[in-house]
Design a protein around this motif. Structure first.
Motif, PDB file in Angstrom:
ATOM      1  N   ALA A   1      -0.258   3.044   0.292  1.00 15.64           N
ATOM      2  CA  ALA A   1      -0.579   4.420   1.394  1.00 15.64           C
ATOM      3  C   ALA A   1       0.378   5.025   1.687  1.00 15.64           C
ATOM      4  CB  ALA A   1      -1.264   2.793   2.395  1.00 15.64           C
ATOM      5  N   THR A   2       1.217   4.535   2.422  1.00 14.80           N
ATOM      6  CA  THR A   2       2.424   4.938   2.931  1.00 14.80           C
ATOM      7  C   THR A   2       2.793   6.200   1.501  1.00 14.80           C
ATOM      8  OG1 THR A   2       3.492   4.184   3.653  1.00 14.80           O
ATOM      9  CG2 THR A   2       4.355   5.766   3.640  1.00 14.80           C
ATOM     10  N   ILE A   3       2.960   6.208   0.612  1.00 16.31           N
ATOM     11  CA  ILE A   3       3.191   7.046  -0.290  1.00 16.31           C
ATOM     12  C   ILE A   3       1.958   8.210  -1.110  1.00 16.31           C
ATOM     13  CG2 ILE A   3       3.548   7.701  -2.994  1.00 16.31           C
ATOM     14  CD1 ILE A   3       5.375   4.655  -3.244  1.00 16.31           C
TER      15      ILE A   3
ATOM     16  N   LEU B   1       9.919   2.040   1.208  1.00 13.83           N
ATOM     17  CA  LEU B   1       9.622   1.453  -0.416  1.00 13.83           C
ATOM     18  C   LEU B   1      11.681   0.290   0.113  1.00 13.83           C
ATOM     19  CD1 LEU B   1       9.787   4.545  -2.743  1.00 13.83           C
ATOM     20  CD2 LEU B   1       8.381   1.640  -3.414  1.00 13.83           C
ATOM     21  N   VAL B   2      11.908   1.028   0.836  1.00 15.78           N
ATOM     22  CA  VAL B   2      13.597   0.249   0.966  1.00 15.78           C
ATOM     23  C   VAL B   2      13.289  -1.018   1.476  1.00 15.78           C
ATOM     24  CG1 VAL B   2      15.890   0.160   2.472  1.00 15.78           C
ATOM     25  CG2 VAL B   2      15.019   1.965   1.121  1.00 15.78           C
TER      26      VAL B   2
ATOM     27  N   ARG C   1       5.272  16.974 -10.223  1.00 17.24           N
ATOM     28  CA  ARG C   1       5.892  15.652  -9.551  1.00 17.24           C
ATOM     29  C   ARG C   1       4.116  16.153  -8.590  1.00 17.24           C
ATOM     30  NH1 ARG C   1      10.277  12.555 -10.112  1.00 17.24           N
ATOM     31  NH2 ARG C   1      10.697  13.679 -12.672  1.00 17.24           N
ATOM     32  N   PRO C   2       3.252  14.428  -8.970  1.00 13.71           N
ATOM     33  CA  PRO C   2       2.336  14.787  -8.294  1.00 13.71           C
ATOM     34  C   PRO C   2       2.297  14.031  -6.613  1.00 13.71           C
ATOM     35  CG  PRO C   2       2.348  13.011  -9.527  1.00 13.71           C
ATOM     36  CD  PRO C   2       3.583  13.931 -10.162  1.00 13.71           C
ATOM     37  N   VAL C   3       3.538  13.177  -7.135  1.00  9.52           N
ATOM     38  CA  VAL C   3       3.951  12.524  -5.092  1.00  9.52           C
ATOM     39  C   VAL C   3       5.436  12.507  -5.425  1.00  9.52           C
ATOM     40  CG1 VAL C   3       3.758  10.891  -4.219  1.00  9.52           C
ATOM     41  CG2 VAL C   3       1.999  10.685  -5.398  1.00  9.52           C
ATOM     42  N   ARG C   4       5.790  13.468  -4.456  1.00  9.13           N
ATOM     43  CA  ARG C   4       6.592  13.559  -3.610  1.00  9.13           C
ATOM     44  C   ARG C   4       7.238  12.147  -2.635  1.00  9.13           C
ATOM     45  NH1 ARG C   4       9.770  16.730  -6.975  1.00  9.13           N
ATOM     46  NH2 ARG C   4       7.962  18.933  -7.253  1.00  9.13           N
ATOM     47  N   ILE C   5       8.618  11.242  -2.754  1.00  8.39           N
ATOM     48  CA  ILE C   5       8.558  10.577  -1.063  1.00  8.39           C
ATOM     49  C   ILE C   5       8.759  10.953  -0.351  1.00  8.39           C
ATOM     50  CG2 ILE C   5      10.181   8.659  -1.219  1.00  8.39           C
ATOM     51  CD1 ILE C   5       9.960   8.092  -4.365  1.00  8.39           C
ATOM     52  N   GLY C   6       8.536  10.896   0.646  1.00  2.58           N
ATOM     53  CA  GLY C   6       9.275  11.728   2.190  1.00  2.58           C
ATOM     54  C   GLY C   6       9.818  10.541   2.465  1.00  2.58           C
ATOM     55  N   PRO C   7      10.672  11.022   3.624  1.00  6.96           N
ATOM     56  CA  PRO C   7      11.276   9.893   4.715  1.00  6.96           C
ATOM     57  C   PRO C   7      10.478   8.660   4.892  1.00  6.96           C
ATOM     58  CG  PRO C   7      11.594  12.116   5.844  1.00  6.96           C
ATOM     59  CD  PRO C   7      10.386  12.631   4.632  1.00  6.96           C
ATOM     60  N   ARG C   8       9.618   8.397   5.618  1.00  6.68           N
ATOM     61  CA  ARG C   8       8.172   6.845   5.857  1.00  6.68           C
ATOM     62  C   ARG C   8       8.246   6.375   4.498  1.00  6.68           C
ATOM     63  NH1 ARG C   8       3.147   7.905   8.196  1.00  6.68           N
ATOM     64  NH2 ARG C   8       2.774   9.455   6.498  1.00  6.68           N
ATOM     65  N   ALA C   9       7.479   7.251   3.264  1.00  5.11           N
ATOM     66  CA  ALA C   9       7.401   6.907   2.016  1.00  5.11           C
ATOM     67  C   ALA C   9       9.099   5.645   2.050  1.00  5.11           C
ATOM     68  CB  ALA C   9       6.707   7.706   1.015  1.00  5.11           C
ATOM     69  N   ALA C  10      10.820   6.878   1.590  1.00  3.42           N
ATOM     70  CA  ALA C  10      11.105   5.888   1.191  1.00  3.42           C
ATOM     71  C   ALA C  10      11.393   4.827   1.868  1.00  3.42           C
ATOM     72  CB  ALA C  10      12.566   7.361   1.084  1.00  3.42           C
ATOM     73  N   ALA C  11      11.497   4.781   3.586  1.00  4.03           N
ATOM     74  CA  ALA C  11      11.503   3.930   4.354  1.00  4.03           C
ATOM     75  C   ALA C  11      10.833   2.598   4.115  1.00  4.03           C
ATOM     76  CB  ALA C  11      11.340   4.247   5.502  1.00  4.03           C
TER      77      ALA C  11
ATOM     78  N   LEU D   1       0.570  -6.953   0.523  1.00  2.87           N
ATOM     79  CA  LEU D   1      -0.415  -6.390   2.757  1.00  2.87           C
ATOM     80  C   LEU D   1       1.341  -5.302   1.903  1.00  2.87           C
ATOM     81  CD1 LEU D   1      -1.115  -9.314   4.704  1.00  2.87           C
ATOM     82  CD2 LEU D   1      -2.335  -7.421   3.560  1.00  2.87           C
ATOM     83  N   LEU D   2       2.282  -5.841   2.270  1.00  2.00           N
ATOM     84  CA  LEU D   2       3.506  -4.783   2.393  1.00  2.00           C
ATOM     85  C   LEU D   2       3.356  -3.690   1.307  1.00  2.00           C
ATOM     86  CD1 LEU D   2       5.785  -7.260   2.718  1.00  2.00           C
ATOM     87  CD2 LEU D   2       5.308  -5.602   4.195  1.00  2.00           C
ATOM     88  N   VAL D   3       3.174  -3.660  -0.471  1.00  2.00           N
ATOM     89  CA  VAL D   3       2.723  -3.595  -1.218  1.00  2.00           C
ATOM     90  C   VAL D   3       1.642  -2.476  -0.673  1.00  2.00           C
ATOM     91  CG1 VAL D   3       2.240  -2.946  -3.920  1.00  2.00           C
ATOM     92  CG2 VAL D   3       3.815  -4.316  -2.997  1.00  2.00           C
ATOM     93  N   ALA D   4       0.746  -3.241  -0.464  1.00  2.00           N
ATOM     94  CA  ALA D   4      -0.686  -1.669   0.519  1.00  2.00           C
ATOM     95  C   ALA D   4      -0.305  -0.703   0.928  1.00  2.00           C
ATOM     96  CB  ALA D   4      -1.760  -2.550   0.508  1.00  2.00           C
ATOM     97  N   VAL D   5       0.489  -0.917   1.430  1.00  2.00           N
ATOM     98  CA  VAL D   5       1.505  -0.312   3.429  1.00  2.00           C
ATOM     99  C   VAL D   5       2.074   0.725   1.799  1.00  2.00           C
ATOM    100  CG1 VAL D   5       3.172  -0.223   4.999  1.00  2.00           C
ATOM    101  CG2 VAL D   5       1.068  -2.074   4.495  1.00  2.00           C
TER     102      VAL D   5
END
Length: 292
Positions: free
Chosen positions: A69-71, A23-24, A11-21, A62-66
């Motif tokens: 960027a986090t992912i 996304l939620v 997988r080219p991108v793994r969802i880490g804790p920050r990205a998961a938070a 703005l939220l989607v962009a964040v």
């Protein structure tokens, strides 16, 4: 002895804790953005506000962009960015092909298969970026665009969360993806209807949104609105997604999986210092010899 190859898909991108938070958080705010009129009571004043749709339209990009960027910050390298650019360009080119033709949108088929192979993190980024790029390409930029970006991000992310990426193959996998594409196409159309429905007044007592009315009454009108205005478009989108998935899905899945294997997203980058040190004496001898 070399270690046994992993059966876990690259997988080219793994969802880490920050990205998961992130996304939620954006999902919860997105639910509020789509459903605020139904959740507001008569006394809150929110149901009569004309500013809420525009506030969410300004806030969501703005939220989607964040989130994107986090992912991406979790490890989206040059190979992943290149694949994102190619797939987003293809999706953007596919979207206008069905514009204005009974809701036939072939890009949904690509989003389902890409999310399945490349994972939920990449899927969310791909869905959002593709919708943004296609809006610029078709001139469809407006207050609805942030909602489309979020809804398409959810759609592609959901495909990446489907079960059995390591085990399910062949006809069973295609049937599962086709079923998801069918249901997801209707879900996308429904949430986008909810975004636009509250802004359209005077369509008739049976289908118009009535600010401050009880939720069951407004939901009944919303269902009538969907049946009267968009079920044909949603059905066309869903049917085309199913047909393309069952006919072209196996070929595209193989191509995407072959591309991820060749890209070796999970392979660590290392430098062979031994090869450099072996060459250094030879280079030194050659220089000394040439000078003598």
């Amino acid at each position: 002895m070399s270690p046994a190859p992993s059966t876990r898909p690259a997988r080219p991108v793994r969802i880490g804790p920050r990205a998961a938070a992130a996304l939620v958080l954006v999902t919860l705010i997105g639910i509020a953005a789509f459903g605020w009129p139904l959740l507001a009571d008569r006394q809150s004043g929110l149901a009569h506000s004309q500013d809420a749709p525009w506030l969410f339209a300004a806030l969501l990009p703005l939220l989607v962009a964040v989130v994107v960027a986090t992912i991406a910050d979790n490890g989206m390298d040059a190979k992943a960015v290149a694949m994102l650019g190619v797939l987003a360009a293809v999706g953007s080119a596919l979207r206008p092909l069905g514009a204005g033709t009974a809701g036939l949108e072939p890009m949904f088929f690509l989003m389902v298969l890409s999310g399945r192979v490349l994972g939920p993190g990449f899927g969310f980024v791909l869905g959002s970026v593709t919708m943004f790029a296609s809006a610029l390409l078709t001139g469809g930029v407006g207050p609805w665009m942030p909602f489309q970006m979020l809804a398409m991000g959810w759609f592609s992310l959901g495909a990446g969360l489907l079960p059995g990426p390591e085990r399910l193959r062949g006809r069973v996998e295609l049937l599962m993806l086709a079923a998801y594409g069918f249901v997801g196409s209707f879900a996308y159309g429904t949430v986008m209807n909810l975004q636009g429905w509250v802004l359209l007044q005077g369509m008739g007592q049976g289908i118009s949104f009535h600010p401050g009315d009880p939720v069951p009454a407004n939901l009944a009108r919303f269902v009538a609105y969907c049946l009267a205005t968009s079920v044909g478009w949603d059905l066309g989108r869903a049917a085309l997604t199913v047909v393309l998935t069952l006919t072209l899905g196996a070929t595209l899945l193989r191509a995407l999986r072959r591309a991820t294997r060749k890209a070796a997203f999970d392979a660590p980058v290392s430098f062979d210092s031994g090869a450099v040190s072996d060459r250094e004496p030879a280079l030194g001898r050659g220089t000394n010899g040439g000078g003598g």
